[in-house]
Motif scaffolding. Structure first.
Motif, PDB file in Angstrom:
ATOM      1  N   HIS A  79      13.977  -4.625  -7.832  1.00 18.88           N
ATOM      2  CA  HIS A  79      13.039  -3.533  -7.573  1.00 18.88           C
ATOM      3  C   HIS A  79      13.215  -2.450  -8.647  1.00 18.88           C
ATOM      4  CE1 HIS A  79      11.757  -5.042  -3.619  1.00 18.88           C
ATOM      5  NE2 HIS A  79      13.014  -5.457  -3.494  1.00 18.88           N
ATOM      6  N   ARG A  80      12.372  -1.440  -8.586  1.00 17.43           N
ATOM      7  CA  ARG A  80      12.445  -0.366  -9.575  1.00 17.43           C
ATOM      8  C   ARG A  80      13.827   0.281  -9.512  1.00 17.43           C
ATOM      9  NH1 ARG A  80       7.064   2.260  -9.835  1.00 17.43           N
ATOM     10  NH2 ARG A  80       7.504   2.851  -7.690  1.00 17.43           N
ATOM     11  N   SER A  81      14.516   0.258 -10.640  1.00 19.32           N
ATOM     12  CA  SER A  81      15.910   0.689 -10.696  1.00 19.32           C
ATOM     13  C   SER A  81      16.349   0.664 -12.152  1.00 19.32           C
ATOM     14  CB  SER A  81      16.793  -0.264  -9.876  1.00 19.32           C
ATOM     15  OG  SER A  81      16.744  -1.565 -10.442  1.00 19.32           O
ATOM     16  N   PRO A  82      17.558   1.167 -12.458  1.00 19.46           N
ATOM     17  CA  PRO A  82      18.066   1.049 -13.834  1.00 19.46           C
ATOM     18  C   PRO A  82      18.161  -0.400 -14.309  1.00 19.46           C
ATOM     19  CG  PRO A  82      19.316   2.697 -12.631  1.00 19.46           C
ATOM     20  CD  PRO A  82      18.406   2.037 -11.627  1.00 19.46           C
ATOM     21  N   ILE A  83      18.385  -1.354 -13.376  1.00 19.14           N
ATOM     22  CA  ILE A  83      18.440  -2.759 -13.767  1.00 19.14           C
ATOM     23  C   ILE A  83      17.088  -3.205 -14.302  1.00 19.14           C
ATOM     24  CG2 ILE A  83      18.878  -5.117 -12.957  1.00 19.14           C
ATOM     25  CD1 ILE A  83      20.620  -3.909 -10.754  1.00 19.14           C
ATOM     26  N   LEU A  84      16.012  -2.795 -13.628  1.00 17.66           N
ATOM     27  CA  LEU A  84      14.668  -3.150 -14.082  1.00 17.66           C
ATOM     28  C   LEU A  84      14.366  -2.507 -15.429  1.00 17.66           C
ATOM     29  CD1 LEU A  84      11.939  -4.479 -13.658  1.00 17.66           C
ATOM     30  CD2 LEU A  84      11.237  -2.500 -12.296  1.00 17.66           C
ATOM     31  N   THR A  85      14.782  -1.266 -15.608  1.00 16.05           N
ATOM     32  CA  THR A  85      14.585  -0.583 -16.893  1.00 16.05           C
ATOM     33  C   THR A  85      15.273  -1.344 -18.022  1.00 16.05           C
ATOM     34  OG1 THR A  85      14.437   1.555 -15.770  1.00 16.05           O
ATOM     35  CG2 THR A  85      14.907   1.595 -18.128  1.00 16.05           C
ATOM     36  N   ALA A  86      16.477  -1.848 -17.749  1.00 15.67           N
ATOM     37  CA  ALA A  86      17.211  -2.615 -18.767  1.00 15.67           C
ATOM     38  C   ALA A  86      16.483  -3.923 -19.098  1.00 15.67           C
ATOM     39  CB  ALA A  86      18.625  -2.900 -18.284  1.00 15.67           C
ATOM     40  N   LEU A  87      15.933  -4.586 -18.096  1.00 16.19           N
ATOM     41  CA  LEU A  87      15.196  -5.830 -18.331  1.00 16.19           C
ATOM     42  C   LEU A  87      13.929  -5.572 -19.139  1.00 16.19           C
ATOM     43  CD1 LEU A  87      15.578  -7.550 -14.845  1.00 16.19           C
ATOM     44  CD2 LEU A  87      16.666  -8.242 -16.991  1.00 16.19           C
ATOM     45  N   GLU A  88      13.258  -4.458 -18.860  1.00 13.50           N
ATOM     46  CA  GLU A  88      12.076  -4.098 -19.644  1.00 13.50           C
ATOM     47  C   GLU A  88      12.449  -3.860 -21.105  1.00 13.50           C
ATOM     48  OE1 GLU A  88       8.864  -1.755 -17.126  1.00 13.50           O
ATOM     49  OE2 GLU A  88      10.837  -0.878 -16.810  1.00 13.50           O
ATOM     50  N   ALA A  89      13.566  -3.168 -21.326  1.00  7.30           N
ATOM     51  CA  ALA A  89      14.020  -2.910 -22.696  1.00  7.30           C
ATOM     52  C   ALA A  89      14.368  -4.221 -23.399  1.00  7.30           C
ATOM     53  CB  ALA A  89      15.222  -1.971 -22.678  1.00  7.30           C
ATOM     54  N   LEU A  90      14.988  -5.153 -22.682  1.00  6.35           N
ATOM     55  CA  LEU A  90      15.320  -6.456 -23.252  1.00  6.35           C
ATOM     56  C   LEU A  90      14.050  -7.184 -23.669  1.00  6.35           C
ATOM     57  CD1 LEU A  90      17.250  -8.829 -23.863  1.00  6.35           C
ATOM     58  CD2 LEU A  90      16.989  -9.518 -21.458  1.00  6.35           C
ATOM     59  N   PHE A  91      13.055  -7.172 -22.801  1.00  7.13           N
ATOM     60  CA  PHE A  91      11.799  -7.858 -23.142  1.00  7.13           C
ATOM     61  C   PHE A  91      11.188  -7.270 -24.410  1.00  7.13           C
ATOM     62  CE2 PHE A  91       7.241  -8.216 -23.292  1.00  7.13           C
ATOM     63  CZ  PHE A  91       7.015  -9.548 -23.012  1.00  7.13           C
ATOM     64  N   GLU A  92      11.085  -5.945 -24.469  1.00  5.49           N
ATOM     65  CA  GLU A  92      10.430  -5.309 -25.613  1.00  5.49           C
ATOM     66  C   GLU A  92      11.201  -5.571 -26.908  1.00  5.49           C
ATOM     67  OE1 GLU A  92       7.521  -4.226 -25.483  1.00  5.49           O
ATOM     68  OE2 GLU A  92       7.268  -4.103 -23.315  1.00  5.49           O
ATOM     69  N   ALA A  93      12.538  -5.592 -26.836  1.00  7.80           N
ATOM     70  CA  ALA A  93      13.337  -5.851 -28.035  1.00  7.80           C
ATOM     71  C   ALA A  93      13.123  -7.282 -28.530  1.00  7.80           C
ATOM     72  CB  ALA A  93      14.815  -5.610 -27.739  1.00  7.80           C
ATOM     73  N   GLU A  94      13.115  -8.253 -27.615  1.00  8.14           N
ATOM     74  CA  GLU A  94      12.896  -9.643 -28.005  1.00  8.14           C
ATOM     75  C   GLU A  94      11.458  -9.852 -28.492  1.00  8.14           C
ATOM     76  OE1 GLU A  94      16.027 -12.347 -27.097  1.00  8.14           O
ATOM     77  OE2 GLU A  94      15.839 -10.610 -28.426  1.00  8.14           O
ATOM     78  N   TRP A  95      10.531  -9.155 -27.873  1.00  6.44           N
ATOM     79  CA  TRP A  95       9.123  -9.263 -28.273  1.00  6.44           C
ATOM     80  C   TRP A  95       8.935  -8.817 -29.720  1.00  6.44           C
ATOM     81  CZ3 TRP A  95       4.786 -11.360 -26.268  1.00  6.44           C
ATOM     82  CH2 TRP A  95       3.550 -10.945 -26.769  1.00  6.44           C
ATOM     83  N   GLU A  96       9.596  -7.755 -30.107  1.00  3.95           N
ATOM     84  CA  GLU A  96       9.423  -7.206 -31.456  1.00  3.95           C
ATOM     85  C   GLU A  96       9.908  -8.172 -32.530  1.00  3.95           C
ATOM     86  OE1 GLU A  96       7.903  -4.502 -32.673  1.00  3.95           O
ATOM     87  OE2 GLU A  96       7.138  -4.299 -30.631  1.00  3.95           O
TER      88      GLU A  96
END
Length: 327
Positions: free
Chosen positions: A229-246
């Motif tokens: 759910h919305r939490s620091p864990i989710l924020t970290a996963l979003e950051a991981l996705f964006e870094a790999e996407w780039e």
């Protein structure tokens, strides 16, 4: 009785059913047909008129006629559905408020454990169906469902404005039939797709509200998953996705940019080969995807590089893009 789901009591249904078969009847006539007291029937007929299920004609005594069931009862059903939708919306708001209120005192509520392929699949479908802005995903084997089975559902979501960004593991692109039958049609429907040699995990993120990740990366670990759910864990996963996407390579639409009869235009097999080369697939993976032998694959790659005047596969992809063969 059946119509109690739309708020009609058993007695009301009995009177309405009798009235359907006895148009322009008095309260006394309906009471005789139902075996009920006339005063009780009178009250029920008045309620049916008020709810739009019957009409009353002036006169002494007044006569009643049932409204058409396919119209009147359907309106009651639609009204009940609207109220249920409003209730679902309120429940969702209250559930979110409840989670937020308890998250500080009980941080574990940010993560739920899902067990069993059916529960995981149901959760993923529920979250993606609820997305209103975008869905982001890491796609890599193994798979719970057959790859491509949700293509039509994805197309419908995209038509409603939900963006899809999918980062594919090279093994996903090389999965037999996946590139031509699922990935390319998804790109043509509006999906933004990129590829990396290897992804760290499977991942689905719906808007910025939920994510699903496997319980373990070990063999068999995909039989359980975490719902984040919305939490620091989710924020970290979003950051991981964006870094790999780039750092990933875009996957291109390999349809001919002009009619296939245009001189010099590549055929469908050549375009597919270019797309697979651009995604970083090995010769063995290309052979498996296209149904060619490895020798045929190597021969086609060599012929293509010669035609493009390229010394490396990277140069071949760049030359193909320059000619407009890769979109």
């Amino acid at each position: 009785m059946e119509l109690d789901v739309v708020g009609l009591s058993d007695e009301t249904q009995l009177v309405y059913t009798a009235l359907v078969g006895l148009p322009r009847s008095t309260a006394s006539e309906i009471a005789d047909a139902c075996g009920m007291h006339v005063s009780a029937v009178g009250r029920l007929l008045a309620a049916l008129v008020r709810d739009g299920l019957a009409t009353r004609a002036a006169g002494r005594p007044p006569r009643f006629t049932a409204a058409a069931p396919d119209v009147a009862v359907s309106e009651l059903i639609q009204e009940r559905e609207r109220r249920l939708d409003a209730a679902r919306s309120l429940v969702q708001q209250l559930a979110e408020k409840h989670r937020e209120a308890h998250r500080i005192s009980d941080p574990n509520i940010a993560v739920e454990l899902l067990t069993g392929h059916e529960d995981i699949s149901t959760a993923v479908h529920r979250l993606t169906d609820a997305a209103r802005q975008q869905i982001r995903a890491f796609d890599r084997p193994p798979y719970i469902e057959r790859p491509g089975s949700n293509l039509e559902i994805q197309r419908r979501r995209q038509r409603t404005g939900v963006a899809h960004r999918v980062l594919y593991d090279r093994a996903a692109v090389a999965w037999p039939g996946r590139f031509a039958d699922d990935i390319l049609p998804s790109i043509r429907a509006g999906e933004q797709a990129r590829v990396l040699t290897e992804l760290p995990l499977k991942l689905v993120i719906a808007d910025d509200r939920w994510a699903v990740i496997p319980f373990s990366l070990a063999p068999g670990g995909h039989s359980a998953a975490y719902l984040i759910h919305r939490s620091p864990i989710l924020t970290a996963l979003e950051a991981l996705f964006e870094a790999e996407w780039e750092r990933a390579t875009p996957l291109r639409d390999t349809r001919p940019p002009t009619p296939a009869t245009t001189p010099g235009s590549p055929d469908a097999d050549t375009l597919a080969l270019l797309g697979l080369l651009a995604s970083g697939c090995t010769d063995a993976a290309i052979a498996r995807v296209q149904g060619w032998s490895q020798r045929t694959t190597q021969r086609r790659i060599h012929r293509l590089m010669t035609e493009l005047g390229a010394a490396t596969r990277f140069q071949a992809a760049a030359q193909a893009a320059r000619r407009g063969w890769l979109r």
